[in-house]
Design an enzyme around this catalytic site. Structure first.
Site, PDB file in Angstrom:
ATOM      1  N   HIS A   1       9.166  -5.966  32.886  1.00 35.50           N
ATOM      2  CA  HIS A   1       7.959  -6.135  33.727  1.00 35.50           C
ATOM      3  C   HIS A   1       7.137  -4.863  33.871  1.00 35.50           C
ATOM      4  CE1 HIS A   1      10.554  -4.305  36.718  1.00 35.50           C
ATOM      5  NE2 HIS A   1       9.489  -4.085  37.453  1.00 35.50           N
ATOM      6  N   ARG A   2       7.680  -3.731  33.406  1.00 38.94           N
ATOM      7  CA  ARG A   2       6.895  -2.500  33.510  1.00 38.94           C
ATOM      8  C   ARG A   2       6.097  -2.217  32.244  1.00 38.94           C
ATOM      9  NH1 ARG A   2      10.146   2.121  36.692  1.00 38.94           N
ATOM     10  NH2 ARG A   2       9.519   1.469  38.775  1.00 38.94           N
TER      11      ARG A   2
ATOM     12  N   SER B   1       5.649 -11.151  17.518  1.00 39.24           N
ATOM     13  CA  SER B   1       4.563 -10.276  17.097  1.00 39.24           C
ATOM     14  C   SER B   1       3.993 -10.789  15.783  1.00 39.24           C
ATOM     15  CB  SER B   1       5.117  -8.874  16.889  1.00 39.24           C
ATOM     16  OG  SER B   1       4.260  -8.117  16.076  1.00 39.24           O
ATOM     17  N   SER B   2       2.710 -10.469  15.541  1.00 37.87           N
ATOM     18  CA  SER B   2       2.118 -10.910  14.279  1.00 37.87           C
ATOM     19  C   SER B   2       2.683 -10.139  13.082  1.00 37.87           C
ATOM     20  CB  SER B   2       0.595 -10.753  14.321  1.00 37.87           C
ATOM     21  OG  SER B   2       0.254  -9.418  14.575  1.00 37.87           O
ATOM     22  N   CYS B   3       3.438  -9.049  13.325  1.00 38.93           N
ATOM     23  CA  CYS B   3       3.983  -8.299  12.183  1.00 38.93           C
ATOM     24  C   CYS B   3       5.206  -8.975  11.575  1.00 38.93           C
ATOM     25  CB  CYS B   3       4.283  -6.863  12.563  1.00 38.93           C
ATOM     26  SG  CYS B   3       5.679  -6.709  13.651  1.00 38.93           S
TER      27      CYS B   3
ATOM     28  N   TYR C   1      11.279  -3.592  13.286  1.00 41.57           N
ATOM     29  CA  TYR C   1      10.856  -4.354  14.464  1.00 41.57           C
ATOM     30  C   TYR C   1      10.692  -5.822  14.082  1.00 41.57           C
ATOM     31  CZ  TYR C   1       7.625  -5.676  18.243  1.00 41.57           C
ATOM     32  OH  TYR C   1       7.009  -6.288  19.305  1.00 41.57           O
TER      33      TYR C   1
ATOM     34  N   LYS D   1      12.503  -9.290  15.555  1.00 37.74           N
ATOM     35  CA  LYS D   1      11.750 -10.398  16.154  1.00 37.74           C
ATOM     36  C   LYS D   1      12.010 -11.710  15.412  1.00 37.74           C
ATOM     37  CE  LYS D   1       9.584  -8.394  19.557  1.00 37.74           C
ATOM     38  NZ  LYS D   1       9.839  -8.817  20.947  1.00 37.74           N
TER      39      LYS D   1
ATOM     40  N   PRO E   1       2.115 -12.999  19.513  1.00 35.87           N
ATOM     41  CA  PRO E   1       0.828 -12.396  19.847  1.00 35.87           C
ATOM     42  C   PRO E   1       0.333 -11.469  18.742  1.00 35.87           C
ATOM     43  CG  PRO E   1       2.537 -11.749  21.425  1.00 35.87           C
ATOM     44  CD  PRO E   1       3.212 -12.417  20.287  1.00 35.87           C
ATOM     45  N   THR E   2      -0.964 -11.370  18.639  1.00 34.84           N
ATOM     46  CA  THR E   2      -1.595 -10.395  17.763  1.00 34.84           C
ATOM     47  C   THR E   2      -1.542  -9.021  18.441  1.00 34.84           C
ATOM     48  OG1 THR E   2      -3.562 -10.053  16.450  1.00 34.84           O
ATOM     49  CG2 THR E   2      -3.931 -10.726  18.727  1.00 34.84           C
TER      50      THR E   2
ATOM     51  N   HIS F   1      -0.266   2.447  19.702  1.00 31.88           N
ATOM     52  CA  HIS F   1      -1.037   1.676  18.731  1.00 31.88           C
ATOM     53  C   HIS F   1      -2.453   2.260  18.651  1.00 31.88           C
ATOM     54  CE1 HIS F   1       2.173  -1.377  19.234  1.00 31.88           C
ATOM     55  NE2 HIS F   1       1.964  -1.495  17.945  1.00 31.88           N
TER      56      HIS F   1
ATOM     57  N   ASP G   1      -2.175   3.337   6.117  1.00 27.33           N
ATOM     58  CA  ASP G   1      -3.058   2.245   6.541  1.00 27.33           C
ATOM     59  C   ASP G   1      -2.259   1.080   7.134  1.00 27.33           C
ATOM     60  OD1 ASP G   1      -5.662   2.977   6.143  1.00 27.33           O
ATOM     61  OD2 ASP G   1      -5.786   2.198   4.093  1.00 27.33           O
TER      62      ASP G   1
END
Ligand code: GDP
Length: 321
Positions: free
Chosen positions: A20-21, A116-118, A145, A149, A172-173, A188, A278
């Site tokens: 939550h933090r 995650s989108s990755c 990561y 996920k 999420p993106t 990021h 990149d």
């Protein structure tokens, strides 16, 4: 195959927001509070080390959360991922596995897992549909990561099939917003550029260095929009199919830099540092499945950047050199 029973959160339901933090968890807490949910179970990492299975299990046994938002994660940008691969894979596997197993064993009614989108292949067709999962090699800069996920998604799908566990998975993106990480080594791109432009303006620098070529494209979602989608899907999505959460549109890193530079009021030169990676060339989510549930984002990028800069000015000014 039995389908888990539909479960709805009520204002007095016991809701555990793990992490939550963090950026996402704090957004989910704000959203739940706004919507009148009053029994939030919150633990800092000092109070409860989510990598410790026994501690997590004792917490679930004692508190019996009915609904769980699994927002706890070791997260970071392109440099942090490649510098700390062990933390990115181990901490994430441990935290999510412990929470999922305890949620199953202690009868949680429903759990929302944030991915995650990755997780999608580096060269997945754009925009990326949920079906792109596991169809090709991952982007190497964040595969540690991503693998963690993906394991979380598969664990939830397996628990659904074998134990009728009611878990759903949201992808999420790239997220941003108040509470973001502004550390230049681990953050990021969006908060990193905000800080770089701000410090350049304050210190009278004529140039700001932006990593990579400026041509990669990224989609950005304000964390308050993500939190609103997470609560919406907790109430309205009951399916083992994962759901992308994004805006459906993206910008180049160069366009992002121009937008942040203008918001901050930096009028110097932007230079691109090609010695920095990149990463994946484009990462845009197909959001048709999300839209089919009736949810839409409400914070345009320019407004979100303005609000985040305001937050940064109020909270981070002491960290400026
Ligand atoms: P990614 O979406 O997983 O690649 O993670 P990032 O948000 O860290 O990086 C997105 C893109 O922004 C990459 O092409 C980076 O090279 C680029 N970028 C430009 N300047 C920066 C910076 O100062 N920090 C970070 N993290 N990325 C930057």
């Amino acid at each position: 195959m039995p389908t888990p029973k539909t479960m709805t959160m009520h204002n007095d339901s016991a809701v555990f927001v793990a992490g939550h933090r963090g950026l996402v968890g704090s957004g989910v807490v704000r959203q739940l509070q706004q919507q009148g949910f009053s029994r939030l179970l919150l633990r800092t990492s000092k109070e409860l080390d989510l990598r410790n299975q026994a501690a997590v299990d004792n917490f679930f046994k004692a508190e019996r959360p009915e609904f769980v938002f699994l927002c706890a994660a070791k997260v970071g940008g392109i440099l942090a991922n490649s510098s700390y691969p062990a933390d990115f894979i181990y901490d994430n596997l441990a935290m999510q596995t412990n929470i999922l197993k305890s949620a199953l064993d202690h009868g949680a009614k429903k759990l929302v897992f944030l991915g995650s989108s990755c997780i999608y292949p580096k060269f997945a067709p754009q925009p990326m549909t949920e079906d792109a999962l596991l169809t090709g090699p991952l982007e190497p800069t964040n595969e540690w990561y991503a693998i963690a996920k993906i394991a979380g998604i598969k664990l939830i799908q397996a628990f659904r099939r074998q134990y009728n566990f009611n878990g759903i998975c949201l992808m999420p993106t790239n997220l941003y917003g108040p509470g973001d990480n502004f550390d230049l080594q681990s953050s990021h791109v969006l908060p990193a550029l905000m800080r770089k432009f701000h410090e350049a303006k304050i210190n009278g620098q004529s140039q700001v260095s932006v990593w990579g070529s400026g041509t990669p494209r990224r989609e950005f979602l304000h964390v308050d929009d993500l939190a609103s989608a997470a609560v919406h899907l907790m109430q309205h999505w009951d399916d083992e199919r994962i759901v992308n959460v994004g805006t459906g549109s993206d910008v180049t890193i160069r366009e992002l830099a121009d937008l942040i530079g203008a918001t901050v009021g930096f009028d110097g030169e932007i230079v691109f540092d090609s010695s920095k990676p990149d990463g994946t060339p484009r990462k845009l989510l197909d959001v048709s499945r999300l839209q089919s549930t009736g949810w839409r984002p409400s914070i345009p990028l320019a407004d979100g950047i303005r609000a985040t800069y305001q937050w940064y000015l109020e909270h981070q000014v002491s960290s400026v050199a």
